[in-house]
Design a protein around this motif. Structure first.
Motif, PDB file in Angstrom:
ATOM      1  N   UNK A  17      53.450 166.614 -43.825  1.00 31.43           N
ATOM      2  CA  UNK A  17      53.480 167.430 -45.240  1.00 31.43           C
ATOM      3  C   UNK A  17      54.428 166.824 -46.052  1.00 31.43           C
ATOM      4  N   UNK A  18      53.641 166.993 -47.371  1.00 37.25           N
ATOM      5  CA  UNK A  18      54.643 166.283 -48.275  1.00 37.25           C
ATOM      6  C   UNK A  18      55.119 167.090 -49.101  1.00 37.25           C
ATOM      7  N   UNK A  19      55.150 168.543 -48.762  1.00 33.84           N
ATOM      8  CA  UNK A  19      55.407 169.561 -49.319  1.00 33.84           C
ATOM      9  C   UNK A  19      57.066 169.689 -49.152  1.00 33.84           C
ATOM     10  N   UNK A  20      57.577 169.408 -48.072  1.00 34.52           N
ATOM     11  CA  UNK A  20      59.040 169.279 -48.037  1.00 34.52           C
ATOM     12  C   UNK A  20      59.638 167.924 -47.816  1.00 34.52           C
ATOM     13  N   UNK A  21      60.905 167.722 -48.485  1.00 33.56           N
ATOM     14  CA  UNK A  21      61.323 166.588 -48.426  1.00 33.56           C
ATOM     15  C   UNK A  21      61.934 166.080 -47.141  1.00 33.56           C
ATOM     16  N   UNK A  22      62.054 164.802 -46.529  1.00 36.20           N
ATOM     17  CA  UNK A  22      62.470 164.584 -45.358  1.00 36.20           C
ATOM     18  C   UNK A  22      63.940 164.593 -45.121  1.00 36.20           C
ATOM     19  N   UNK A  23      64.452 164.857 -43.973  1.00 37.76           N
ATOM     20  CA  UNK A  23      66.002 164.485 -43.901  1.00 37.76           C
ATOM     21  C   UNK A  23      66.264 163.199 -43.469  1.00 37.76           C
ATOM     22  N   UNK A  24      67.037 162.467 -44.380  1.00 35.46           N
ATOM     23  CA  UNK A  24      67.309 161.039 -44.239  1.00 35.46           C
ATOM     24  C   UNK A  24      68.808 161.012 -43.412  1.00 35.46           C
ATOM     25  N   UNK A  25      68.758 160.327 -42.213  1.00 38.01           N
ATOM     26  CA  UNK A  25      69.873 160.070 -41.499  1.00 38.01           C
ATOM     27  C   UNK A  25      70.087 158.668 -41.509  1.00 38.01           C
ATOM     28  N   UNK A  26      71.431 158.099 -41.990  1.00 38.61           N
ATOM     29  CA  UNK A  26      71.833 156.777 -42.197  1.00 38.61           C
ATOM     30  C   UNK A  26      73.028 156.323 -41.173  1.00 38.61           C
ATOM     31  N   UNK A  27      72.757 155.424 -40.537  1.00 43.57           N
ATOM     32  CA  UNK A  27      74.025 154.738 -39.716  1.00 43.57           C
ATOM     33  C   UNK A  27      74.423 153.330 -40.303  1.00 43.57           C
ATOM     34  N   UNK A  28      75.706 153.626 -40.758  1.00 43.62           N
ATOM     35  CA  UNK A  28      76.159 152.350 -41.606  1.00 43.62           C
ATOM     36  C   UNK A  28      76.495 151.328 -40.552  1.00 43.62           C
ATOM     37  N   UNK A  29      77.059 150.273 -41.241  1.00 42.53           N
ATOM     38  CA  UNK A  29      77.623 149.118 -40.385  1.00 42.53           C
ATOM     39  C   UNK A  29      78.857 149.597 -39.464  1.00 42.53           C
ATOM     40  N   UNK A  30      79.756 150.404 -39.930  1.00 43.70           N
ATOM     41  CA  UNK A  30      80.710 150.677 -39.286  1.00 43.70           C
ATOM     42  C   UNK A  30      80.654 151.655 -38.155  1.00 43.70           C
ATOM     43  N   UNK A  31      79.214 152.278 -38.205  1.00 48.53           N
ATOM     44  CA  UNK A  31      78.879 153.391 -37.320  1.00 48.53           C
ATOM     45  C   UNK A  31      78.838 154.621 -37.827  1.00 48.53           C
ATOM     46  N   UNK A  32      79.296 154.809 -39.114  1.00 49.16           N
ATOM     47  CA  UNK A  32      79.407 156.434 -39.563  1.00 49.16           C
ATOM     48  C   UNK A  32      78.133 156.899 -39.708  1.00 49.16           C
ATOM     49  N   UNK A  33      77.795 157.991 -39.819  1.00 48.49           N
ATOM     50  CA  UNK A  33      76.582 158.695 -39.967  1.00 48.49           C
ATOM     51  C   UNK A  33      76.543 159.648 -41.093  1.00 48.49           C
ATOM     52  N   UNK A  34      75.456 159.447 -41.844  1.00 49.87           N
ATOM     53  CA  UNK A  34      75.460 160.317 -43.116  1.00 49.87           C
ATOM     54  C   UNK A  34      74.205 161.119 -42.939  1.00 49.87           C
ATOM     55  N   UNK A  35      74.150 162.311 -43.613  1.00 50.69           N
ATOM     56  CA  UNK A  35      72.955 163.101 -43.511  1.00 50.69           C
ATOM     57  C   UNK A  35      72.685 163.299 -45.108  1.00 50.69           C
ATOM     58  N   UNK A  36      71.318 163.192 -45.446  1.00 44.15           N
ATOM     59  CA  UNK A  36      70.742 163.301 -46.933  1.00 44.15           C
ATOM     60  C   UNK A  36      69.731 164.404 -46.748  1.00 44.15           C
ATOM     61  N   UNK A  37      69.663 165.432 -47.429  1.00 42.77           N
ATOM     62  CA  UNK A  37      68.632 166.222 -47.448  1.00 42.77           C
ATOM     63  C   UNK A  37      68.511 167.102 -49.109  1.00 42.77           C
ATOM     64  N   UNK A  38      67.358 166.811 -49.627  1.00 39.02           N
ATOM     65  CA  UNK A  38      67.344 167.260 -51.099  1.00 39.02           C
ATOM     66  C   UNK A  38      68.369 166.818 -51.911  1.00 39.02           C
ATOM     67  N   UNK A  39      69.238 167.438 -52.649  1.00 40.30           N
ATOM     68  CA  UNK A  39      70.133 166.764 -53.490  1.00 40.30           C
ATOM     69  C   UNK A  39      71.788 166.594 -52.397  1.00 40.30           C
ATOM     70  N   UNK A  40      71.708 167.158 -51.281  1.00 33.93           N
ATOM     71  CA  UNK A  40      72.914 167.204 -50.697  1.00 33.93           C
ATOM     72  C   UNK A  40      73.245 165.742 -49.775  1.00 33.93           C
ATOM     73  N   UNK A  41      74.426 165.310 -49.742  1.00 35.40           N
ATOM     74  CA  UNK A  41      74.351 163.906 -48.912  1.00 35.40           C
ATOM     75  C   UNK A  41      75.934 164.109 -48.551  1.00 35.40           C
ATOM     76  N   UNK A  42      75.896 164.076 -47.008  1.00 35.49           N
ATOM     77  CA  UNK A  42      77.545 164.391 -46.314  1.00 35.49           C
ATOM     78  C   UNK A  42      77.384 163.535 -45.141  1.00 35.49           C
TER      79      UNK A  42
END
Length: 136
Positions: free
Chosen positions: A50-75
């Motif tokens: 479904x293209x109606x809801x944006x996906x949840x983006x989970x990124x793992x950095x080179x240092x192993x830190x995990x970040x979560x991005x959904x809509x306008x929030x990034x933490x």
């Protein structure tokens, strides 16, 4: 003087011969053009994303830190809290959410697999892996 009448018929025999030769050539060369790798793909019923809801983006950095991005929030997220946060976002969207996981080229493979395991524990079934096209 009697005139001879011209014969105005087309001789199709050479055209048939050429067509048959081409047919044989294509029949012999077609199996040679087919290349691939034998893969036993899993079977299952899938639904379009479904293209109606944006996906949840989970990124793992080179240092192993995990970040979560959904809509306008990034933490930044801890691995132990990842499943709860993703589960809460999925519940708010009636479980119609897709999760995309991206890892740095030099990050440990085990770290990305730990993220995937947490998502599986959270009951997320729509998980994709982010890649970059070659040459970029």
């Amino acid at each position: 003087m009697s005139r001879r009448r011209l014969l105005a018929e087309i001789n199709v025999v050479p055209y048939i011969d050429v067509s048959l030769v081409l047919l044989v050539i294509f029949m012999l060369s077609a199996p040679l053009l087919t290349q691939g790798v034998n893969v036993n793909l899993p079977k299952g019923a899938t639904k379009p994303v479904s293209d109606k809801t944006p996906p949840i983006l989970i990124s793992v950095t080179r240092q192993g830190q995990i970040s979560l991005q959904y809509r306008q929030t990034h933490s930044a997220v801890d691995l132990s809290a990842l499943a709860e946060q993703v589960k809460a976002i999925a519940a708010a969207n009636h479980d119609q959410v897709q999760v995309l996981v991206g890892g740095d080229t030099h990050v440990d493979y085990g770290k990305v697999m730990a993220v995937m395991a947490r998502l599986q524990q959270a009951g997320i079934s729509h998980v994709g892996l982010l890649t970059r096209p070659e040459g970029h």
